[in-house]
Enzyme design. Structure first.
Site, short mmCIF file in Angstrom:
data_model
loop_
_atom_site.label_atom_id
_atom_site.label_comp_id
_atom_site.label_asym_id
_atom_site.label_seq_id
_atom_site.Cartn_x
_atom_site.Cartn_y
_atom_site.Cartn_z
N HIS A 101 0.84 -1.20 0.00
CA HIS A 101 0.00 0.00 0.00
C HIS A 101 0.88 1.25 0.00
O HIS A 101 0.68 2.17 -0.81
CB HIS A 101 -0.93 -0.01 1.21
CG HIS A 101 -1.58 1.32 1.49
ND1 HIS A 101 -2.55 1.86 0.67
CD2 HIS A 101 -1.39 2.22 2.48
CE1 HIS A 101 -2.92 3.04 1.16
NE2 HIS A 101 -2.23 3.29 2.25
N ASP A 155 7.10 20.44 -26.90
CA ASP A 155 7.09 19.13 -26.25
C ASP A 155 8.16 19.17 -25.17
O ASP A 155 8.74 20.20 -24.89
CB ASP A 155 7.37 18.00 -27.26
CG ASP A 155 6.78 16.66 -26.79
OD1 ASP A 155 7.12 16.24 -25.67
OD2 ASP A 155 5.98 16.07 -27.53
N TRP A 187 7.21 0.05 3.98
CA TRP A 187 7.77 0.69 2.77
C TRP A 187 9.20 1.17 3.01
O TRP A 187 9.92 1.45 2.07
CB TRP A 187 6.87 1.82 2.28
CG TRP A 187 7.08 3.16 2.92
CD1 TRP A 187 6.70 3.54 4.16
CD2 TRP A 187 7.73 4.31 2.34
NE1 TRP A 187 7.06 4.84 4.39
CE2 TRP A 187 7.70 5.34 3.29
CE3 TRP A 187 8.33 4.56 1.11
CZ2 TRP A 187 8.25 6.60 3.06
CZ3 TRP A 187 8.88 5.83 0.89
CH2 TRP A 187 8.83 6.83 1.85
N SER A 221 13.39 5.65 -13.55
CA SER A 221 12.33 6.36 -14.26
C SER A 221 12.22 7.80 -13.79
O SER A 221 12.16 8.74 -14.59
CB SER A 221 11.02 5.61 -14.06
OG SER A 221 9.92 6.47 -14.18
N SER A 222 12.23 7.97 -12.46
CA SER A 222 12.10 9.32 -11.91
C SER A 222 13.30 10.19 -12.27
O SER A 222 13.16 11.37 -12.56
CB SER A 222 11.99 9.26 -10.39
OG SER A 222 10.84 8.58 -10.02
N HIS A 238 13.00 11.72 3.10
CA HIS A 238 12.39 12.99 3.46
C HIS A 238 12.18 13.92 2.27
O HIS A 238 11.09 14.44 2.07
CB HIS A 238 13.04 13.71 4.63
CG HIS A 238 12.09 14.74 5.14
ND1 HIS A 238 10.99 14.41 5.89
CD2 HIS A 238 11.98 16.05 4.87
CE1 HIS A 238 10.26 15.48 6.09
NE2 HIS A 238 10.83 16.50 5.49
N GLU A 252 11.67 12.92 -0.55
CA GLU A 252 10.59 12.25 -1.27
C GLU A 252 9.21 12.78 -0.87
O GLU A 252 8.34 12.96 -1.72
CB GLU A 252 10.68 10.74 -1.02
CG GLU A 252 9.53 9.92 -1.57
CD GLU A 252 9.45 9.91 -3.09
OE1 GLU A 252 10.48 10.11 -3.74
OE2 GLU A 252 8.34 9.71 -3.61
N TYR A 279 8.51 15.72 0.06
CA TYR A 279 8.33 17.02 -0.60
C TYR A 279 8.17 16.86 -2.09
O TYR A 279 7.47 17.65 -2.74
CB TYR A 279 9.48 17.96 -0.26
CG TYR A 279 9.49 18.32 1.21
CD1 TYR A 279 8.35 18.84 1.80
CD2 TYR A 279 10.60 18.11 2.00
CE1 TYR A 279 8.32 19.13 3.14
CE2 TYR A 279 10.58 18.41 3.35
CZ TYR A 279 9.44 18.92 3.91
OH TYR A 279 9.41 19.20 5.24
N SER A 297 -1.63 26.84 -6.23
CA SER A 297 -1.37 28.24 -6.55
C SER A 297 -2.09 28.66 -7.83
O SER A 297 -2.71 29.72 -7.89
CB SER A 297 0.14 28.48 -6.71
OG SER A 297 0.79 28.28 -5.49
N HIS A 347 14.74 13.28 11.57
CA HIS A 347 13.56 13.41 12.43
C HIS A 347 12.61 12.22 12.27
O HIS A 347 11.64 12.11 12.99
CB HIS A 347 12.84 14.76 12.22
CG HIS A 347 12.17 14.93 10.91
ND1 HIS A 347 12.10 16.14 10.28
CD2 HIS A 347 11.54 14.07 10.09
CE1 HIS A 347 11.45 16.01 9.14
NE2 HIS A 347 11.11 14.75 9.01
N HIS A 348 12.93 11.34 11.32
CA HIS A 348 12.20 10.07 11.25
C HIS A 348 12.82 9.03 12.16
O HIS A 348 12.34 7.90 12.23
CB HIS A 348 12.21 9.54 9.81
CG HIS A 348 11.54 10.45 8.83
ND1 HIS A 348 10.20 10.35 8.53
CD2 HIS A 348 12.00 11.49 8.11
CE1 HIS A 348 9.89 11.28 7.64
NE2 HIS A 348 10.95 11.99 7.38
N THR A 390 6.56 27.05 4.78
CA THR A 390 5.23 26.46 4.60
C THR A 390 4.15 27.46 5.00
O THR A 390 3.13 27.61 4.32
CB THR A 390 5.10 25.17 5.43
OG1 THR A 390 6.28 24.39 5.23
CG2 THR A 390 3.89 24.38 5.01
N LYS A 424 3.54 29.99 2.36
CA LYS A 424 2.68 29.50 1.27
C LYS A 424 1.20 29.57 1.67
O LYS A 424 0.37 30.07 0.91
CB LYS A 424 3.05 28.07 0.88
CG LYS A 424 4.44 27.95 0.32
CD LYS A 424 4.59 26.82 -0.68
CE LYS A 424 3.85 27.06 -1.96
NZ LYS A 424 4.51 27.95 -2.88
N ARG A 450 1.64 1.44 15.03
CA ARG A 450 1.38 1.25 13.60
C ARG A 450 1.57 -0.21 13.24
O ARG A 450 2.22 -0.96 13.94
CB ARG A 450 2.41 2.00 12.77
CG ARG A 450 2.39 3.44 12.84
CD ARG A 450 3.65 4.00 12.18
NE ARG A 450 3.62 3.82 10.73
CZ ARG A 450 4.56 4.30 9.91
NH1 ARG A 450 5.59 4.96 10.41
NH2 ARG A 450 4.49 4.15 8.62
#
Lengths: 537, 277
Positions: A79, A109, A144, A174-175, A258, A260, A262, A273, A307-308, A333, A336, A455
């Protein structure tokens, strides 16, 4: 070579390939974007079905349907991976990024159309590998985050984790190719007059995202390769018994992981926006501040990874540093959020479906953001680390943040893509149903987490039953909302009203609204005149 | 079926009682932390209360602005949009004010963090070792005995034992004592967590992690493994029984007879580091 493609194309100027060749061989940013979106929808159904299965199991205490706990862990793992790599990223970056960025900057293009093709097909292959991984050898029950030693060969023998690793390798490649393509396109192919400081914010958001991908993905690739050799070739990078360290994996993983998060949310910021500005019929407030807030979120995103890891046994001074760095992210943040509200302030707001989703995004992102403010503090974090509080937090910013921005973008641009408008009333019902049900689904998780429910457990102490049932009820409603969404897609294609080039009126100032709807197969074949579309600073 | 009904019944009662009971285990429909039973947990609760005020304030403020904007600046009430795109004062304010709020958060946050880290002068030490899927404990200061602590399966539960939380051998610890806890793992990552006492630290193979706790009052405190550790991750609870110092000494005597010594055979796990005590 890239320009060779467009040079040879003029003999086949209006020739649109047909049948499977159009898609498999596609070098057209719109077709590739469409394929990314179809992939994201398939991923969304698969990943969503997994989460509904999880909520079904957790609806009441005791074991209901899943008595194989390895399978439960595989569901949790798949998931997460599917939602991150095969739903949010392909929808926002591959899908809307591909479709809209060239239109917005006046490019015919993407810079490397063939590379664009391989980016997509690598991701399709990665999805097949990941689904295969879940079905063979007991599946990867690692979460994950794939933490060793659990992901080592000793605790996960069999090919499942190897398949998952190879899947992530392909998704990463790919990314990376996609990121290179976006950076080149955005830096080199903007219409004359569109300086960086006049670029629409969606383009800015994709540019920042592409740089994050470029810098973060190689770290993941390195870590995955080390894990692969640990598993298969006798190395011990992450094995304490061989002189390695399981915590090293966590540092490497989160150095990717991390940024990721963002990567997943920044394109959403860009979408919001555009939409807020369009429907307020006002230019974006504090444009430069908005652009550089995204840049600074991207930069700071690289220096907060631990921080994880507050409970892994890091030195207290290290944790103090990561607390400080993490809190700092709240500043850009906040800029924004306040700029979006200031954009609406004084506007003449129309509440069409895209605007409802955008305002829903802002509301829910604030809730997810402030729980992030709590989690940033290593002290309090100890209490809620690895509990449902964290699950609630990241689903508020991703499942409700990123996914709401995907729906915002869908309703905003579907007319441009298909030439047919979505049914407005159904769109609004879809919004309200989703808004209510996801809050029912995720808000009670805060309470469960504060009380200490961990969890990734298939059964829970009886006292947690009440809020879990509420949450599962929310999941049921969310499933209904998703069915409604697919009905809306069907209605749009079969009975949607034909739309003009610009259905949104004077607020929609970006270049994609100057081409007809649906956007023709080739657009901006002549360089568009820029004028003063985005206010210069 | 009966169990499910029983679970739903105490909704109103529990909501009313939330916060009053001295929870050492989760309670139905509770909204916040379990009641604090250690100085660390008390400070965390206090700090969390401050945070809760701040984040609720921020959320209400932003949502309020959005509601106001939606009512005041919609198409009907404001047909002609303004073209304002800058307001330097405002932009400086919404950068500076969050910075101030962050300072208000950061100072107590750092204090708490350093307070939680280590016991200055621990009066005793226990070692906790994670296994797939149970915990084992060692008491190096009290005869170095060791025992395993496994979850009580559903069909063997006695009256009053909470399902999935009860264990066969609880960790017995004295109240009002600074206890150093050393953690490691025998196989994969685990995390030893007791919410009411706010101890949560990962057990990592090849490392010894250190934390501490001081228990304020007697009672049984439940927690669960909090790091995904494989198939039975959800079924390796932690149960701490806090007793008076005298009772603890009595328990140590019987425990020394009942349980094996940690250094008696191949059980020598991570002996270094605490030997000096």
């Amino acid at each position: 070579m890239a320009y060779g493609a467009s040079a040879t194309a003029h003999d086949a100027h209006e020739h649109i390939p047909t049948g499977w060749r159009r898609w498999l061989y596609s070098t057209n940013h719109k077709d590739i974007g469409t394929m990314y979106m179809v992939l994201a929808m398939i991923g969304g159904v698969v990943g969503g079905a997994m989460s509904w299965f999880i909520r079904l199991e957790l609806a009441v205490p005791g074991i209901q349907y899943i008595d194989d706990f390895q399978f439960y862990n595989v569901l949790v793992t798949a998931h997460g991976l599917i939602m991150v790599f095969f739903v949010v990223m392909p929808a926002l970056i591959g899908g809307f990024g591909n479709w809209i960025v060239p239109l917005m900057i006046g490019a015919p293009d993407m810079a490397f159309p063939r590379m664009n093709n391989i980016s997509f097909w690598l991701l399709a292959a990665a999805l097949i590998l990941l689904v295969t991984a879940a079905l063979i050898g007991g599946g990867p029950g690692t979460g994950w985050t794939v933490y060793p030693p659990l992901s080592n060969a000793e605790y996960h023998p069999g090919p499942a984790v190897d398949f998952a690793i190879l899947s992530l390798h392909l998704a990463g490649a790919s990314s990376l190719l996609g990121a290179i393509n976006f950076i080149t396109t955005i830096l080199n192919m903007r219409a004359p007059g569109m300086t960086l400081h006049r670029m629409p914010l969606f383009v800015w958001s994709i540019l920042v995202t592409a740089f994050l991908l470029l810098l973060a993905m190689p770290v993941l690739a390195g870590a995955l390769t080390m894990l692969l050799t640990d598993r298969n070739f006798g190395t011990s990078f992450f094995d304490a018994a061989g002189g390695g360290d399981p915590i090293l994996w966590q540092h490497l993983f989160w150095f990717f992981g991390h940024p990721e998060v963002y990567i997943m949310i920044l394109p959403g910021f860009g979408v919001i926006s555009q939409v807020v500005s369009t429907f307020s019929r006002k230019p974006v407030f504090g444009y430069l501040g908005m652009a550089y807030a995204m840049v600074s979120i991207g930069v700071i995103g690289f220096i907060v990874w631990a921080h994880h890891m507050y409970t892994v046994g890091l030195d207290v001074d290290t944790r103090a540093y990561f607390v400080a760095a993490t809190l700092v992210i709240a500043v850009p943040t906040g800029i924004k959020i306040f700029s979006w509200i200031a954009t609406m302030w004084g506007g003449s707001i129309r509440f069409d479906t895209p605007m409802l989703w955008a305002m829903g995004f802002i509301a829910l992102f604030v809730v997810g953001g402030v729980t992030g403010l709590v989690l940033a503090n290593a002290g309090v974090n100890t209490a809620v680390h690895d509990t449902y509080y964290v699950v609630a937090h990241f689903h508020y910013v991703l499942s409700l943040g990123a996914v709401f921005s995907i729906f915002t973008a869908f309703y905003y641009w579907i007319g441009k893509m298909t030439g047919r408008q979505y049914p407005e009333t159904l769109g609004r019902i879809h919004f309200w149903l989703t808004f209510v049900s996801v809050n029912l689904l995720f808000f009670p998780m805060h309470f469960l987490g504060l009380q200490g429910m961990p969890r990734r457990i298939p059964d829970y102490a009886d006292a947690y039953a009440g809020w879990n049932l509420v949450s599962s009820f929310g999941a049921l409603l969310t499933a209904l909302a998703t069915v409604l969404f697919f009905y809306i897609v069907y209605r749009t294609f079969t009975a949607g009203e034909k739309v003009a080039a610009n259905p949104w009126g004077e607020g929609a100032t970006t270049l994609e609204w100057t081409v007809e709807s649906p956007a023709p197969f080739h657009t901006h074949e002549e360089i568009p005149a820029m004028g003063r579309r985005q206010p210069a600073e | 079926m009966i169990k499910r009904l029983r679970v739903l019944a105490p909704l109103i009662a529990a909501c009313a009682a939330a916060g009053s009971a001295l929870a050492a285990a989760p309670e139905p429909w509770r909204l916040g932390f379990q009641a604090a039973a250690s100085p660390v947990m008390e400070r965390i609760s206090e700090f969390h209360n401050l945070l809760l005020v701040i984040i609720t304030g921020i959320t209400v403020f932003v949502l309020g602005l959005m509601v106001y904007v939606a009512l005041r600046f919609n198409e009907k009430s404001n047909p002609v949009p303004s073209k304002t795109t800058h307001n330097t004062v405002l932009e400086v304010l919404w950068t500076a004010v969050p910075v101030v709020i962050l300072m208000v958060i950061a100072v107590p946050s750092f204090k708490l963090l350093y307070f939680m880290d280590r016991a200055q002068n621990a009066e005793m030490t226990i070692k906790v070792i994670g296994h797939q899927w149970y915990w084992s404990y060692e008491y190096p200061d009290h005869g170095n005995f060791t025992f395993d602590s496994l979850m009580v399966p559903d069909d063997e539960l006695k009256d009053g034992q909470p399902r999935l939380l009860a264990v066969d051998n609880k960790v017995v610890l004295p109240i009002d004592t600074d206890i150093r806890i050393l953690l490691t793992s025998d196989d994969v990552l685990h995390a030893w967590a007791v919410p009411a006492l706010i101890t949560k630290l990962d057990a990592v193979p090849g490392r010894i992690n250190e934390t501490w706790m001081r228990i304020n009052r007697e009672g049984t405190y439940y927690g669960q493994c909090s790091e995904l550790c494989g198939v039975n991750h959800g079924f390796m609870p932690v149960a701490v029984e806090a007793v008076s110092k005298e009772t603890f000494q009595a328990w140590v005597k019987t425990a020394n007879k009942e349980f094996a010594r940690a250094d008696s055979d191949a059980l020598q796990v991570a002996e270094t580091g605490t030997g000096a005590r």
